[in-house]
Enzyme design. Sequence first.
Site, short mmCIF file in Angstrom:
data_model
loop_
_atom_site.label_atom_id
_atom_site.label_comp_id
_atom_site.label_asym_id
_atom_site.label_seq_id
_atom_site.Cartn_x
_atom_site.Cartn_y
_atom_site.Cartn_z
N GLU A 131 7.91 -6.22 1.40
CA GLU A 131 6.59 -6.30 2.03
C GLU A 131 5.83 -7.53 1.53
O GLU A 131 5.18 -8.23 2.31
CB GLU A 131 5.76 -5.04 1.71
CG GLU A 131 6.23 -3.78 2.43
CD GLU A 131 5.80 -3.71 3.89
OE1 GLU A 131 5.14 -4.65 4.37
OE2 GLU A 131 6.15 -2.72 4.55
N LYS B 142 0.85 9.89 5.96
CA LYS B 142 1.02 8.51 6.44
C LYS B 142 2.35 7.93 5.96
O LYS B 142 2.50 6.72 5.83
CB LYS B 142 -0.17 7.66 5.97
CG LYS B 142 -1.52 8.16 6.50
CD LYS B 142 -2.66 7.15 6.29
CE LYS B 142 -3.96 7.63 6.92
NZ LYS B 142 -5.07 6.65 6.78
N SER C 200 -10.19 5.25 -4.44
CA SER C 200 -11.20 6.29 -4.61
C SER C 200 -10.79 7.39 -5.60
O SER C 200 -11.60 7.82 -6.42
CB SER C 200 -11.53 6.89 -3.25
OG SER C 200 -10.37 7.43 -2.65
N TYR D 277 -14.84 0.87 -6.71
CA TYR D 277 -16.14 1.53 -6.52
C TYR D 277 -16.99 1.40 -7.76
O TYR D 277 -18.19 1.70 -7.73
CB TYR D 277 -15.91 2.99 -6.12
CG TYR D 277 -15.04 3.06 -4.88
CD1 TYR D 277 -15.60 2.87 -3.62
CD2 TYR D 277 -13.65 3.20 -4.96
CE1 TYR D 277 -14.81 2.86 -2.48
CE2 TYR D 277 -12.85 3.18 -3.83
CZ TYR D 277 -13.44 3.00 -2.60
OH TYR D 277 -12.65 2.96 -1.48
N LYS E 70 0.86 -1.17 0.00
CA LYS E 70 0.00 0.00 0.00
C LYS E 70 0.90 1.22 0.00
O LYS E 70 1.70 1.43 0.92
CB LYS E 70 -0.87 -0.02 1.24
CG LYS E 70 -1.70 1.22 1.39
CD LYS E 70 -2.78 0.99 2.39
CE LYS E 70 -3.56 2.23 2.64
NZ LYS E 70 -4.63 1.97 3.59
N LYS F 291 -2.11 -1.62 -3.92
CA LYS F 291 -2.96 -0.44 -3.82
C LYS F 291 -2.13 0.83 -3.90
O LYS F 291 -1.15 0.91 -3.17
CB LYS F 291 -3.68 -0.52 -2.47
CG LYS F 291 -4.50 0.67 -2.06
CD LYS F 291 -5.08 0.39 -0.70
CE LYS F 291 -5.97 1.50 -0.26
NZ LYS F 291 -6.57 1.22 1.03
N ARG G 69 -11.09 9.18 2.27
CA ARG G 69 -10.96 9.84 3.58
C ARG G 69 -12.15 10.77 3.83
O ARG G 69 -12.55 10.94 4.98
CB ARG G 69 -9.61 10.56 3.67
CG ARG G 69 -8.45 9.56 3.68
CD ARG G 69 -7.09 10.23 3.78
NE ARG G 69 -6.03 9.24 3.60
CZ ARG G 69 -4.73 9.54 3.53
NH1 ARG G 69 -4.34 10.79 3.66
NH2 ARG G 69 -3.84 8.58 3.36
#
Length: 328
Positions: A237, A221, A277, A317, A198, A252, A208
């Site tokens: 990872e 982040k 999104s 979505y 991510k 992602k 968000r």
Amino acid sequence: MELNFKRLRKYRANNALIDIFCDVVLNPKDFVQPVFIIEGSGLKQEIPNFPDVYRYSIDEAIKFMSNCASFGIKMFALFPVLDESLKNDMGSEALNSNGLMYRAIKEIKNALPDLILMADVALDPYTSHGHDGVLQENGYLDNDRTIAILAKYSVLLAEAGADCVSPSDMMDGRIAYINTALEEHGHVNTLVAAYSTKFNSSLYGPFRNAVKSNQSGYLDKSSYQINPGNLFEAELELFEDVQEAADILIVKPASIYLDIIVKASEYKVPVFAYHVSGEYSMLKLAAKEGIVSSYDAILKETMTAIKRAGAKCIITYAALDIAKLLNK
Ligand code: PBG
């Protein structure tokens, strides 16, 4: 006459041939539809900068999901949206066993038992600061305290009936920790979908807004999400989550990280790509502005590219939109 080239246009001579030689065929079961859940009944709320995506109360979510299922969608990613009064710096509402997520899972499973529910595991919908875990005094996100909470949360989600838990927090060691906790509580069939890669992306804004985790502006982040320039770190990872027995690897965002999807596919663990999104909203807006030929065309092209790179499923979505298109 000597022919010194190959006539590749033979594959494209007419629509039937184009169809016959098509490698990547999309199917409604390839798509996971995210659903934002709010408290209340009869509610369907618009979200800023997130065209045609809504927050639903549990009863309305059931209607929406049932409609998705009628077009062949089988899997859903659930995200809770909490009232600000329930948020605190520890995100403690996550472990309230009568909390919104647990009730949502139970009620949806009751109404639609065949649907597969993937429950997001991270504290950002629950914390007043919007970060994915608990902070130390200096503002640094505390890895080990966070994963202990996430493991408890995962067990409660599995107990409520989640088929899959998907930690999206990017802490170290959480897959092993969650797997151990699920085993200890007898949840041997709960899938663990690791957000392995991510990235610290600028494409998460509408999400968000949906969960209202960005009250203080675009959150930084960068101390836990991967730097977009780092392939070596993405590979580490992935390797780590495979070692910790993740059942699904998530990449992602998706459409500008196709190289990462290719890498993730090398592990022979099913890869899901999250078309996030911002990626989704850009397609909607580009279509509205006439920049792309049509929404349907850019959607199909984008999803095809993500699947071609190696994604088994795509969380998007636009899942219902594309399923409708494929049913035409
Ligand atoms: C965090 C989380 C994020 C998304 C889902 N869960 C990103 C973030 O806030 O950093 C983004 C999904 C999207 O943009 O669609 N746990």
